[in-house]
Design a protein around this motif. Structure first.
Motif, short mmCIF file in Angstrom:
data_model
loop_
_atom_site.label_atom_id
_atom_site.label_comp_id
_atom_site.label_asym_id
_atom_site.label_seq_id
_atom_site.Cartn_x
_atom_site.Cartn_y
_atom_site.Cartn_z
N ALA A 1 49.19 -5.76 -8.72
CA ALA A 1 48.73 -5.26 -10.26
C ALA A 1 47.43 -5.32 -10.39
O ALA A 1 46.71 -4.56 -10.89
N GLU A 2 46.76 -6.59 -10.00
CA GLU A 2 45.38 -6.81 -10.16
C GLU A 2 44.79 -5.85 -9.44
O GLU A 2 43.54 -5.55 -9.81
N ALA A 3 45.18 -5.47 -8.06
CA ALA A 3 44.30 -4.69 -7.05
C ALA A 3 44.07 -3.02 -7.64
O ALA A 3 43.09 -2.57 -7.78
N VAL A 4 45.35 -2.81 -8.34
CA VAL A 4 45.65 -1.47 -8.82
C VAL A 4 44.64 -1.25 -10.26
O VAL A 4 44.11 -0.32 -10.38
N GLN A 5 44.58 -2.51 -11.09
CA GLN A 5 44.04 -2.49 -12.20
C GLN A 5 42.29 -2.30 -11.98
O GLN A 5 41.49 -2.02 -13.02
N ASP A 6 41.64 -2.76 -10.73
CA ASP A 6 40.73 -3.06 -10.58
C ASP A 6 39.92 -1.75 -10.06
O ASP A 6 40.33 -1.29 -8.97
N ALA A 7 39.09 -0.91 -10.66
CA ALA A 7 38.61 0.22 -10.25
C ALA A 7 37.92 0.25 -9.13
O ALA A 7 37.81 1.22 -8.43
N ALA A 8 37.26 -0.92 -8.70
CA ALA A 8 36.67 -1.14 -7.59
C ALA A 8 37.45 -0.83 -6.27
O ALA A 8 36.99 -0.82 -5.23
N VAL A 9 38.41 -1.00 -6.36
CA VAL A 9 39.67 -1.25 -5.08
C VAL A 9 40.16 0.46 -4.71
O VAL A 9 40.79 0.75 -5.88
N HIS A 10 39.82 0.73 -3.82
CA HIS A 10 40.43 2.05 -3.46
C HIS A 10 41.49 2.35 -2.56
O HIS A 10 41.53 1.29 -1.62
N GLU A 11 42.60 2.92 -2.83
CA GLU A 11 43.83 2.85 -2.33
C GLU A 11 44.40 1.63 -1.82
O GLU A 11 44.82 1.07 -0.81
N PRO A 12 44.91 1.01 -2.84
CA PRO A 12 45.43 -0.52 -2.84
C PRO A 12 46.74 -0.40 -2.15
O PRO A 12 47.03 -1.39 -1.35
N GLU A 13 47.27 0.66 -2.02
CA GLU A 13 48.66 0.86 -1.43
C GLU A 13 48.46 1.19 0.03
O GLU A 13 49.64 1.13 0.78
N ALA A 14 47.50 1.27 0.48
CA ALA A 14 47.13 1.53 1.93
C ALA A 14 47.44 0.13 2.72
O ALA A 14 47.02 -0.97 2.41
N MET A 15 48.23 0.13 3.75
CA MET A 15 48.48 -1.07 4.59
C MET A 15 48.44 -0.74 6.00
O MET A 15 48.88 0.44 6.53
N SER A 16 48.25 -1.80 6.88
CA SER A 16 48.41 -1.54 8.26
C SER A 16 50.03 -2.02 8.45
O SER A 16 50.44 -2.84 8.06
N LEU A 17 50.72 -1.06 9.21
CA LEU A 17 51.82 -1.41 9.78
C LEU A 17 51.94 -1.34 11.38
O LEU A 17 51.39 -0.48 12.16
#
Length: 233
Positions: free
Chosen positions: A42-58
């Motif tokens: 939630a904090e990553a999503v709310q921080d405008a500086a973070v781009h694509e917080p949902e991106a993850m390495s699998l």
């Protein structure tokens, strides 16, 4: 970041220090790693500086232990774990079918945080996959049908198949209301965590690391007990 690039080598020189203000410790985190992840995400999503917080390495592996990794998009967190969607005939899915374990890594560079997840995997039930599939834009629904993911294709083959699918499903006008059903070869995977690590960057590489280890107790499947430990940087 300073980098030296020459014909025979690339050298990455020391760069800026990490400066996260919060103190991460076993005493400061939630009892469950899923609750802690909800807070951090939630904090990553709310921080405008973070781009694509949902991106993850699998990362997946064959039964022989040969690994492969790629970036995918995290789509859901439920009471059991982390969910993403993909083609069930893709390389990642074939490896998960043969070796049902996976590793995930989220890296939010702009806020110097990372989350690492290890766990076993399970397919989502078809109704869950269908509910998500119907929420996708028309282009993404058609794209799931058009791409035989991870297979070798000829130039223009995918777009030719897409044109045929548009005609088949009555989507020539790009209407979002076009009835594009869930393909039987497409759906969700859930990573049920057995280990979750939260990482917070600190100066001089003395990072804060807190790890959750799921305690083996079948009776606690619905409400697992977690051992929480600090790890050395």
């Amino acid at each position: 970041m300073d980098v030296v690039i020459s014909p025979d080598r690339i050298q990455v020189l020391p760069h800026n220090q990490y400066h996260t203000a919060d103190a991460l410790s076993p005493a400061s985190v939630a009892p469950s790693p899923l609750d802690q992840f909800r807070t951090w995400f939630a904090e990553a999503v709310q921080d405008a500086a973070v781009h694509e917080p949902e991106a993850m390495s699998l990362s997946t592996a064959t039964p022989a232990g040969i690994p492969s990794a790629r970036i995918v998009l995290f789509k859901q967190l439920d009471a059991r774990g982390f969910v993403f969607f993909t083609n069930y005939t893709s390389r990642k899915s074939q490896e998960l079918l043969a070796n049902p374990h996976a590793a995930l890594v989220f890296y939010w560079r702009e806020i110097h945080r990372s989350v690492r997840v290890l766990g076993r995997v399970e397919k989502l039930a078809a109704p869950e996959s269908e509910a998500y599939f119907k929420s996708r834009p028309l282009g993404s629904r058609l794209g799931a049908w058009a791409s035989k993911q991870s297979t070798v294709v000829a130039e223009g083959e995918v777009h030719a198949r897409l044109d045929r699918l548009k005609e088949r499903f009555g989507a020539d006008g790009d209407s979002e209301a076009a009835d594009v059903p869930l393909p039987e070869f497409w759906g969700g995977w859930r990573v049920v965590p057995t280990e979750v690590e939260f990482w917070s960057g600190k100066p001089s590489r003395l990072h804060d690391r807190v790890r959750y280890l799921r305690q083996a107790d079948p009776a606690d499947e619905a409400d697992p007990v977690w051992k929480i430990e600090r790890l050395a940087p």
